[in-house]
Write a protein that holds these residues in place. Structure first.
Motif, mmCIF file in Angstrom:
data_model
loop_
_atom_site.group_PDB
_atom_site.id
_atom_site.type_symbol
_atom_site.label_atom_id
_atom_site.label_comp_id
_atom_site.label_asym_id
_atom_site.label_seq_id
_atom_site.Cartn_x
_atom_site.Cartn_y
_atom_site.Cartn_z
ATOM 1 N N ALA A 1 -84.783 70.768 21.075
ATOM 2 C CA ALA A 1 -86.140 71.058 20.607
ATOM 3 C C ALA A 1 -86.445 72.554 20.610
ATOM 4 O O ALA A 1 -87.027 73.075 19.654
ATOM 5 C CB ALA A 1 -87.154 70.307 21.479
ATOM 6 N N ARG A 2 -86.078 73.266 21.679
ATOM 7 C CA ARG A 2 -86.412 74.686 21.761
ATOM 8 C C ARG A 2 -85.674 75.494 20.700
ATOM 9 O O ARG A 2 -86.283 76.301 19.995
ATOM 10 C CB ARG A 2 -86.074 75.226 23.152
ATOM 11 N N SER A 3 -84.380 75.273 20.545
ATOM 12 C CA SER A 3 -83.623 76.015 19.538
ATOM 13 C C SER A 3 -84.051 75.614 18.131
ATOM 14 O O SER A 3 -84.031 76.439 17.202
ATOM 15 C CB SER A 3 -82.122 75.790 19.728
ATOM 16 N N ALA A 4 -84.471 74.348 17.964
ATOM 17 C CA ALA A 4 -84.933 73.892 16.651
ATOM 18 C C ALA A 4 -86.197 74.622 16.240
ATOM 19 O O ALA A 4 -86.344 75.021 15.079
ATOM 20 C CB ALA A 4 -85.167 72.383 16.667
ATOM 21 N N ARG A 5 -87.130 74.813 17.193
ATOM 22 C CA ARG A 5 -88.372 75.516 16.862
ATOM 23 C C ARG A 5 -88.093 76.945 16.392
ATOM 24 O O ARG A 5 -88.681 77.414 15.412
ATOM 25 C CB ARG A 5 -89.297 75.523 18.083
ATOM 26 N N ALA A 6 -87.207 77.632 17.092
ATOM 27 C CA ALA A 6 -86.874 79.008 16.709
ATOM 28 C C ALA A 6 -86.181 79.044 15.353
ATOM 29 O O ALA A 6 -86.465 79.910 14.522
ATOM 30 C CB ALA A 6 -85.985 79.637 17.778
ATOM 31 N N ARG A 7 -85.289 78.081 15.134
ATOM 32 C CA ARG A 7 -84.568 78.030 13.861
ATOM 33 C C ARG A 7 -85.521 77.726 12.708
ATOM 34 O O ARG A 7 -85.425 78.311 11.625
ATOM 35 C CB ARG A 7 -83.474 76.961 13.944
#
Length: 292
Positions: A106-112
């Motif tokens: 979830a965290r890396s997805a938001r940044a991406r």
């Protein structure tokens, strides 16, 4: 990286959408160029593991993709020609859903997602439901979803359909950046989209691979055979009947015609440097003697 060996696709009614195409594809932009109905989308769906070939072999880094499609799917970003989205979701919600489906944290997805929304110029419309997006804006969402998982293979089918000129330039620049260390397979019937980004061009028609090479190789096939001449409006039809015509421009002195011919088409004709559109026209049927 990706190998297509004698790929054939026969639809119901025995129509050969793809007819024995063999290609080895590596890092860089490979442009698949051909008229509407040439079999490009059928070939792209096979390469993207959406549909199985009737016969032939598809390999990704040596692995049989037809037998084990997940080998490629884990490394694949795909934008189909008929991309659709959930109309009640915002772009961020839609991309978040797809990121979860792809297994992104979830965290890396938001940044991406934030990065991609800026890349495709949708940050100002991020809270608007997709049902209120224009066709070009939806296409940009489609481009973003194809890049979510930072894929090693990117397959995009008619990606600039509905984009305005500035957006098309932005997307072509993005493809060039992506192709530095991965395979980008781009299908289109728009010659300018291929001309500006592809270092390897494959021309297809009627399901067959007619010619493949670097842009400069394709240009050499028509060097010395492209002419411009000015004719009266009443003579245009006769010129078109005798020669493949790539473009016409009306001027105060008549109609300036750009055409293909192995010899000077008239005493006032001037030879001009070829472009990729001239080479494409020769290959798909205008001058088959030059396309060998």
């Amino acid at each position: 990286m990706l190998e297509l060996n004698d790929i054939t696709k026969i639809h119901k009614g025995r129509k050969r959408a793809v007819d024995g195409i063999t290609m080895r594809l590596g890092t860089g932009v490979v442009g698949l160029l051909g008229p509407n109905g040439a079999g490009k989308s059928s070939l792209m769906r096979i390469a993207a593991t959406v549909t199985r070939p009737t016969s032939g072999q598809l390999l990704f880094q040596g692995a049989d993709v037809v037998a084990k499609p997940e080998v490629l799917r884990r490394q694949l970003g795909y934008l189909p020609q008929d991309f659709g989205a959930y109309p009640n979701l915002t772009a961020r919600e839609f991309l978040s859903y797809l990121a979860a489906v792809k297994g992104l944290a979830a965290r890396s997805a938001r940044a991406r997602i934030d990065e991609l929304l800026e890349t495709v110029n949708l940050t100002e419309a991020v809270r608007r439901p997709l049902g209120r997006y224009s066709g070009g804006m939806l296409r940009r969402v489609g481009i973003a979803q194809a890049l979510l998982a930072d894929p090693r293979v990117v397959i995009v089918d008619e990606p600039t359909a509905g984009l305005d000129p500035q957006e098309r330039v932005r997307f072509r620049n993005l493809l060039s950046e992506l192709a530095a260390d991965r395979l980008v397979l781009l299908s289109t019937h728009i010659v300018s989209d291929i001309e500006s980004v592809a270092n390897d061009i494959a021309i297809v028609a009627q399901g067959r691979l007619l010619r493949r090479g670097a842009p400069e190789q394709l240009l050499r096939t028509v060097t010395g055979h492209v002419w411009e001449t000015v004719v009266g409006p009443d003579s245009v039809a006769a010129v078109q009947a005798r020669h493949p015509v790539s473009r016409m421009v009306r001027t105060a002195h008549g109609v300036r015609v750009r055409l293909l011919s192995t010899t000077a088409p008239g005493p006032d004709a001037t030879p001009v440097s070829p472009d990729l559109e001239d080479a494409y026209l020769a290959v798909v049927g205008g001058m088959p003697e030059l396309a060998r």
